[in-house]
Design a protein around this motif. Structure first.
Motif, PDB file in Angstrom:
ATOM      1  N   GLY A 262       3.777  10.076  -9.894  1.00  0.00           N
ATOM      2  CA  GLY A 262       3.313   9.906 -11.262  1.00  0.00           C
ATOM      3  C   GLY A 262       3.763   8.609 -11.907  1.00  0.00           C
ATOM      4  N   LYS A 263       4.099   7.615 -11.086  1.00  0.00           N
ATOM      5  CA  LYS A 263       4.566   6.326 -11.583  1.00  0.00           C
ATOM      6  C   LYS A 263       3.762   5.198 -10.947  1.00  0.00           C
ATOM      7  CE  LYS A 263       9.328   8.014 -12.019  1.00  0.00           C
ATOM      8  NZ  LYS A 263       9.556   8.112 -13.398  1.00  0.00           N
ATOM      9  N   GLY A 264       2.440   5.331 -11.019  1.00  0.00           N
ATOM     10  CA  GLY A 264       1.553   4.385 -10.358  1.00  0.00           C
ATOM     11  C   GLY A 264       1.765   2.940 -10.756  1.00  0.00           C
ATOM     12  N   SER A 265       2.142   2.697 -11.988  1.00  0.00           N
ATOM     13  CA  SER A 265       2.327   1.317 -12.452  1.00  0.00           C
ATOM     14  C   SER A 265       3.645   0.710 -11.974  1.00  0.00           C
ATOM     15  CB  SER A 265       2.265   1.267 -13.980  1.00  0.00           C
ATOM     16  OG  SER A 265       3.352   1.964 -14.548  1.00  0.00           O
TER      17      SER A 265
ATOM     18  N   GLU B 114       3.107   5.948  -2.793  1.00  0.00           N
ATOM     19  CA  GLU B 114       4.287   6.736  -3.158  1.00  0.00           C
ATOM     20  C   GLU B 114       4.494   6.791  -4.669  1.00  0.00           C
ATOM     21  OE1 GLU B 114       7.514   4.949  -1.002  1.00  0.00           O
ATOM     22  OE2 GLU B 114       6.919   5.867   0.893  1.00  0.00           O
ATOM     23  N   SER B 115       4.292   5.663  -5.345  1.00  0.00           N
ATOM     24  CA  SER B 115       4.502   5.644  -6.794  1.00  0.00           C
ATOM     25  C   SER B 115       3.459   6.516  -7.502  1.00  0.00           C
ATOM     26  CB  SER B 115       4.486   4.220  -7.344  1.00  0.00           C
ATOM     27  OG  SER B 115       3.241   3.601  -7.154  1.00  0.00           O
TER      28      SER B 115
ATOM     29  N   GLU C 195      16.704   4.866  -8.574  1.00  0.00           N
ATOM     30  CA  GLU C 195      15.990   3.863  -9.371  1.00  0.00           C
ATOM     31  C   GLU C 195      14.514   4.229  -9.483  1.00  0.00           C
ATOM     32  OE1 GLU C 195      18.207  -0.346  -8.738  1.00  0.00           O
ATOM     33  OE2 GLU C 195      17.191   0.431  -6.962  1.00  0.00           O
ATOM     34  N   ARG C 196      13.955   4.673  -8.388  1.00  0.00           N
ATOM     35  CA  ARG C 196      12.535   5.032  -8.382  1.00  0.00           C
ATOM     36  C   ARG C 196      12.274   6.295  -9.194  1.00  0.00           C
ATOM     37  NH1 ARG C 196      10.709   3.343  -2.244  1.00  0.00           N
ATOM     38  NH2 ARG C 196      11.171   1.130  -2.540  1.00  0.00           N
ATOM     39  N   GLU C 197      13.162   7.254  -9.116  1.00  0.00           N
ATOM     40  CA  GLU C 197      12.996   8.501  -9.882  1.00  0.00           C
ATOM     41  C   GLU C 197      13.130   8.259 -11.378  1.00  0.00           C
ATOM     42  OE1 GLU C 197      15.863  11.277  -8.330  1.00  0.00           O
ATOM     43  OE2 GLU C 197      14.988  11.180  -6.326  1.00  0.00           O
ATOM     44  N   ARG C 198      14.122   7.453 -11.765  1.00  0.00           N
ATOM     45  CA  ARG C 198      14.382   7.212 -13.187  1.00  0.00           C
ATOM     46  C   ARG C 198      13.498   6.127 -13.781  1.00  0.00           C
ATOM     47  NH1 ARG C 198      20.762   6.887 -14.158  1.00  0.00           N
ATOM     48  NH2 ARG C 198      19.960   6.559 -16.252  1.00  0.00           N
ATOM     49  N   GLY C 199      12.945   5.277 -12.930  1.00  0.00           N
ATOM     50  CA  GLY C 199      12.085   4.201 -13.416  1.00  0.00           C
ATOM     51  C   GLY C 199      12.845   3.041 -14.026  1.00  0.00           C
TER      52      GLY C 199
ATOM     53  N   HIS D 188       0.843  -1.201   0.000  1.00  0.00           N
ATOM     54  CA  HIS D 188       0.000   0.000   0.000  1.00  0.00           C
ATOM     55  C   HIS D 188       0.881   1.255   0.000  1.00  0.00           C
ATOM     56  CE1 HIS D 188      -3.398   2.598   0.744  1.00  0.00           C
ATOM     57  NE2 HIS D 188      -2.750   3.128   1.767  1.00  0.00           N
ATOM     58  N   LYS D 189       1.939   1.225   0.788  1.00  0.00           N
ATOM     59  CA  LYS D 189       2.873   2.358   0.840  1.00  0.00           C
ATOM     60  C   LYS D 189       3.506   2.586  -0.533  1.00  0.00           C
ATOM     61  CE  LYS D 189       7.233   3.761   2.861  1.00  0.00           C
ATOM     62  NZ  LYS D 189       8.504   3.289   3.283  1.00  0.00           N
ATOM     63  N   TYR D 190       3.974   1.508  -1.184  1.00  0.00           N
ATOM     64  CA  TYR D 190       4.589   1.636  -2.511  1.00  0.00           C
ATOM     65  C   TYR D 190       3.595   2.157  -3.534  1.00  0.00           C
ATOM     66  CZ  TYR D 190       8.585  -1.108  -0.804  1.00  0.00           C
ATOM     67  OH  TYR D 190       9.677  -1.556  -0.117  1.00  0.00           O
ATOM     68  N   GLU D 191       2.366   1.673  -3.468  1.00  0.00           N
ATOM     69  CA  GLU D 191       1.340   2.143  -4.400  1.00  0.00           C
ATOM     70  C   GLU D 191       1.085   3.630  -4.221  1.00  0.00           C
ATOM     71  OE1 GLU D 191      -2.024  -0.411  -3.715  1.00  0.00           O
ATOM     72  OE2 GLU D 191      -1.004  -2.147  -4.575  1.00  0.00           O
TER      73      GLU D 191
END
Length: 131
Positions: A16-19, A11-12, A32-36, A6-9
């Protein structure tokens, strides 16, 4: 862990990176999270009644091939995830394509078992001729 997912969902989606929520399970670094993209080899494990399974999430981006090699060198089996998006799928099989390069590298590192998965099939019209 439902709370962690739930936290990851949350935050993502905020970034703007819901998927990407499931990717964040293994991609723990902010960059890694910023660049995808996966940069470092992520490691986690789970147990069954008979085995301890260690999962290694190795990067697929061409800029991080040395990191991919270090992850693949530890593997007994591999799952090669291919982007099914139009253009991305095809480019992986052309000269210098990441799909071909990764399959060859994994095999040369002694991995005998390779599962190939085509991702993002829900975003393209499936065609047996194409895939």
């Amino acid at each position: 862990d439902k709370r962690l997912m739930h936290k990851y969902e949350k935050e993502s989606k905020e970034q703007g990176k819901g998927s990407f929520a499931f990717a964040w399970v293994m991609d723990g670094h902010a960059e890694e999270r910023e660049r995808g993209v996966t940069i470092d080899v992520g490691v986690t494990h789970f147990h069954t009644d008979e085995r301890r399974v260690q999962l290694l999430d190795a990067p697929g981006h061409k800029d991080f091939v040395p990191n991919m090699i270090s992850g693949a060198a530890q593997a007994d089996a591999a799952v090669l995830v291919i982007d099914g998006s139009t253009g991305e799928f095809e480019s992986g099989f052309h000269a210098g394509g990441q799909t071909v390069e990764h399959a060859i590298l994994v095999r040369s590192l002694g991995v005998q078992q390779l599962i190939v998965v085509v991702n993002k099939m829900d975003t393209v019209g499936y065609s047996e001729d194409r895939f």
